[in-house]
Design a protein around this motif. Structure first.
Motif, PDB file in Angstrom:
ATOM      1  N   ILE A 122     115.025  54.518  47.721  1.00 35.25           N
ATOM      2  CA  ILE A 122     116.300  53.930  46.788  1.00 35.25           C
ATOM      3  C   ILE A 122     116.742  52.713  47.699  1.00 35.25           C
ATOM      4  O   ILE A 122     116.608  52.728  49.165  1.00 35.25           O
ATOM      5  N   CYS A 123     117.304  51.637  46.997  1.00 28.59           N
ATOM      6  CA  CYS A 123     118.011  50.641  48.028  1.00 28.59           C
ATOM      7  C   CYS A 123     119.281  50.438  47.214  1.00 28.59           C
ATOM      8  O   CYS A 123     119.357  50.262  46.088  1.00 28.59           O
ATOM      9  N   PHE A 124     120.368  50.229  48.133  1.00 30.80           N
ATOM     10  CA  PHE A 124     121.655  49.802  47.490  1.00 30.80           C
ATOM     11  C   PHE A 124     121.581  48.281  47.781  1.00 30.80           C
ATOM     12  O   PHE A 124     121.546  47.654  48.635  1.00 30.80           O
ATOM     13  N   ASP A 125     121.805  47.448  46.739  1.00 27.24           N
ATOM     14  CA  ASP A 125     122.079  46.069  46.476  1.00 27.24           C
ATOM     15  C   ASP A 125     120.473  45.315  46.874  1.00 27.24           C
ATOM     16  O   ASP A 125     119.717  46.088  47.656  1.00 27.24           O
ATOM     17  N   LEU A 126     120.453  44.383  46.365  1.00 21.65           N
ATOM     18  CA  LEU A 126     119.026  43.697  46.718  1.00 21.65           C
ATOM     19  C   LEU A 126     119.466  41.998  46.679  1.00 21.65           C
ATOM     20  O   LEU A 126     118.983  41.264  45.943  1.00 21.65           O
ATOM     21  N   GLY A 127     120.027  41.728  47.596  1.00 25.11           N
ATOM     22  CA  GLY A 127     120.346  40.248  47.800  1.00 25.11           C
ATOM     23  C   GLY A 127     119.251  39.369  48.347  1.00 25.11           C
ATOM     24  O   GLY A 127     119.063  38.275  48.021  1.00 25.11           O
ATOM     25  N   GLN A 128     118.405  40.009  48.872  1.00 26.62           N
ATOM     26  CA  GLN A 128     117.211  39.679  49.464  1.00 26.62           C
ATOM     27  C   GLN A 128     116.014  40.564  49.418  1.00 26.62           C
ATOM     28  O   GLN A 128     115.877  41.649  49.947  1.00 26.62           O
ATOM     29  N   GLY A 183     117.835  38.900  44.792  1.00 22.24           N
ATOM     30  CA  GLY A 183     116.605  39.351  45.180  1.00 22.24           C
ATOM     31  C   GLY A 183     115.667  40.157  43.997  1.00 22.24           C
ATOM     32  O   GLY A 183     114.383  40.176  44.003  1.00 22.24           O
ATOM     33  N   LEU A 184     116.333  40.345  42.973  1.00 23.58           N
ATOM     34  CA  LEU A 184     115.922  41.437  41.956  1.00 23.58           C
ATOM     35  C   LEU A 184     114.357  40.439  41.204  1.00 23.58           C
ATOM     36  O   LEU A 184     113.448  41.293  41.036  1.00 23.58           O
ATOM     37  N   PRO A 185     114.491  39.396  40.806  1.00 24.40           N
ATOM     38  CA  PRO A 185     113.404  38.651  40.128  1.00 24.40           C
ATOM     39  C   PRO A 185     112.171  38.686  41.153  1.00 24.40           C
ATOM     40  O   PRO A 185     111.085  39.092  40.467  1.00 24.40           O
ATOM     41  N   TYR A 186     112.422  38.550  42.455  1.00 21.03           N
ATOM     42  CA  TYR A 186     111.191  38.217  43.137  1.00 21.03           C
ATOM     43  C   TYR A 186     110.568  39.740  43.421  1.00 21.03           C
ATOM     44  O   TYR A 186     109.393  40.021  43.429  1.00 21.03           O
ATOM     45  N   LEU A 187     111.617  40.443  43.408  1.00 20.68           N
ATOM     46  CA  LEU A 187     111.021  41.978  43.533  1.00 20.68           C
ATOM     47  C   LEU A 187     110.256  42.473  42.476  1.00 20.68           C
ATOM     48  O   LEU A 187     109.204  43.047  42.350  1.00 20.68           O
ATOM     49  N   ILE A 188     110.648  42.340  41.295  1.00 24.64           N
ATOM     50  CA  ILE A 188     109.925  42.563  39.947  1.00 24.64           C
ATOM     51  C   ILE A 188     108.785  41.807  39.768  1.00 24.64           C
ATOM     52  O   ILE A 188     107.705  42.538  39.607  1.00 24.64           O
ATOM     53  N   SER A 189     108.731  40.625  40.191  1.00 21.69           N
ATOM     54  CA  SER A 189     107.359  39.805  40.283  1.00 21.69           C
ATOM     55  C   SER A 189     106.251  40.276  41.402  1.00 21.69           C
ATOM     56  O   SER A 189     105.314  40.709  41.043  1.00 21.69           O
TER      57      SER A 189
END
Length: 280
Positions: free
Chosen positions: A35-41, A64-70
């Protein structure tokens, strides 16, 4: 090639990765739970996780979510399970729809509504429970909870054979217990703390503390939906946490200043319990 991710440290046999600096980024992972809490980067070591709990829609916590999904798509990983406040769900879908049109590519991810305040299962023994916080926009914190079964008090002292006989007769001999392990606040004013008993009892509390001294007033902190150390000091005795970790400290403080101010301002009886997230 090694890739730094801010900081790695351990408390209560739980490992943490990431970084938290006010207005810049907050991304804190618990890799053993996925798990991860927040994803600013979106640091590369965070790509392999499964569950991403987002406190609110500000970019230093969710950018950071769109880049993570990509990256998950590029590496043929299972879709990310993303937990968002209700107010953020539709705007986030619009963001991803725009990226899909721009890139001519369909992304896979699963969104869950944190505003439901439902428990989200992580594995057979752990789940995450959202709690309401007080920021300038809709925001939630999250508590990682461990569940176990223990023998009911009335059956203590029985032999193994007696216990087995009770089970054979379909007698319920156990009760389920919940142990709050880690609570994470995201950005919030101080008032949330008295409304959430599990947060005060968590073994580890990762709590916003943006300002540490008089360079900014309590009124300034409240205006922007944040917490000042001056507000935390009077309630330290109320907090039952074994460890209190300050996150989201303003970038105006250097690491040496943070250490000096906490040593100076935290009462001696709490010094061994209070620290700050080392990732800067």
């Amino acid at each position: 090639m090694s890739i730094t991710i801010g900081a790695e440290f351990e408390l209560q046999n739980i490992k943490f990765w990431g970084s938290s600096i006010s207005g810049i980024r907050t991304s804190i992972a618990l890799p053993q739970f996925g798990i991860c809490f927040d994803l600013g980067q979106a640091y590369p070591p965070l790509f392999s996780l499964k569950h991403y709990f987002i406190s609110h829609a500000h970019q230093d916590h969710a950018g950071g979510l769109p880049y993570l999904i990509s990256q998950k798509g590029l590496n043929h990983q299972a879709p990310a399970q993303i937990y968002l406040p209700q107010d953020f769900i539709e705007p986030f879908k619009n963001i991803m729809n725009s990226w899909e049109r721009a890139e001519n590519h369909k992304y896979e991810y699963q969104l869950h509504n944190s505003s439901s305040l439902l428990d989200f299962v992580i594995n057979p023994h752990h789940f995450v429970r959202p709690f309401k916080t007080n920021h300038r926009i809709e925001s939630y914190g999250y508590t990682l909870i461990e569940k176990n079964k223990k023998l009911k008090h009335e059956f203590h002292g029985l032999s193994k054979e007696e216990i087995l006989n009770l089970k054979k007769n379909n007698i319920d001999i156990s009760i389920e217990t919940e142990t709050p392990l880690v609570s994470f606040t995201g950005d919030t004013q101080i008032e949330f703390i008295r409304e959430n008993p599990a947060v005060k009892k968590s073994k580890i509390l990762m709590m916003e503390c943006t300002y540490l001294d008089d360079r900014k007033t309590v009124d300034h902190a409240k205006k922007w939906g944040h917490t000042h150390l001056n507000e935390i000091l009077p309630i330290l005795e109320e907090l039952e946490n074994e460890n209190i970790v300050f996150i989201h400290i303003s970038s105006r403080y250097s690491v040496s200043e943070i250490k000096s101010l906490l040593q100076k301002r935290i009462p001696k009886e709490f010094q061994d319990r209070v620290t700050f997230f080392p990732g800067r």
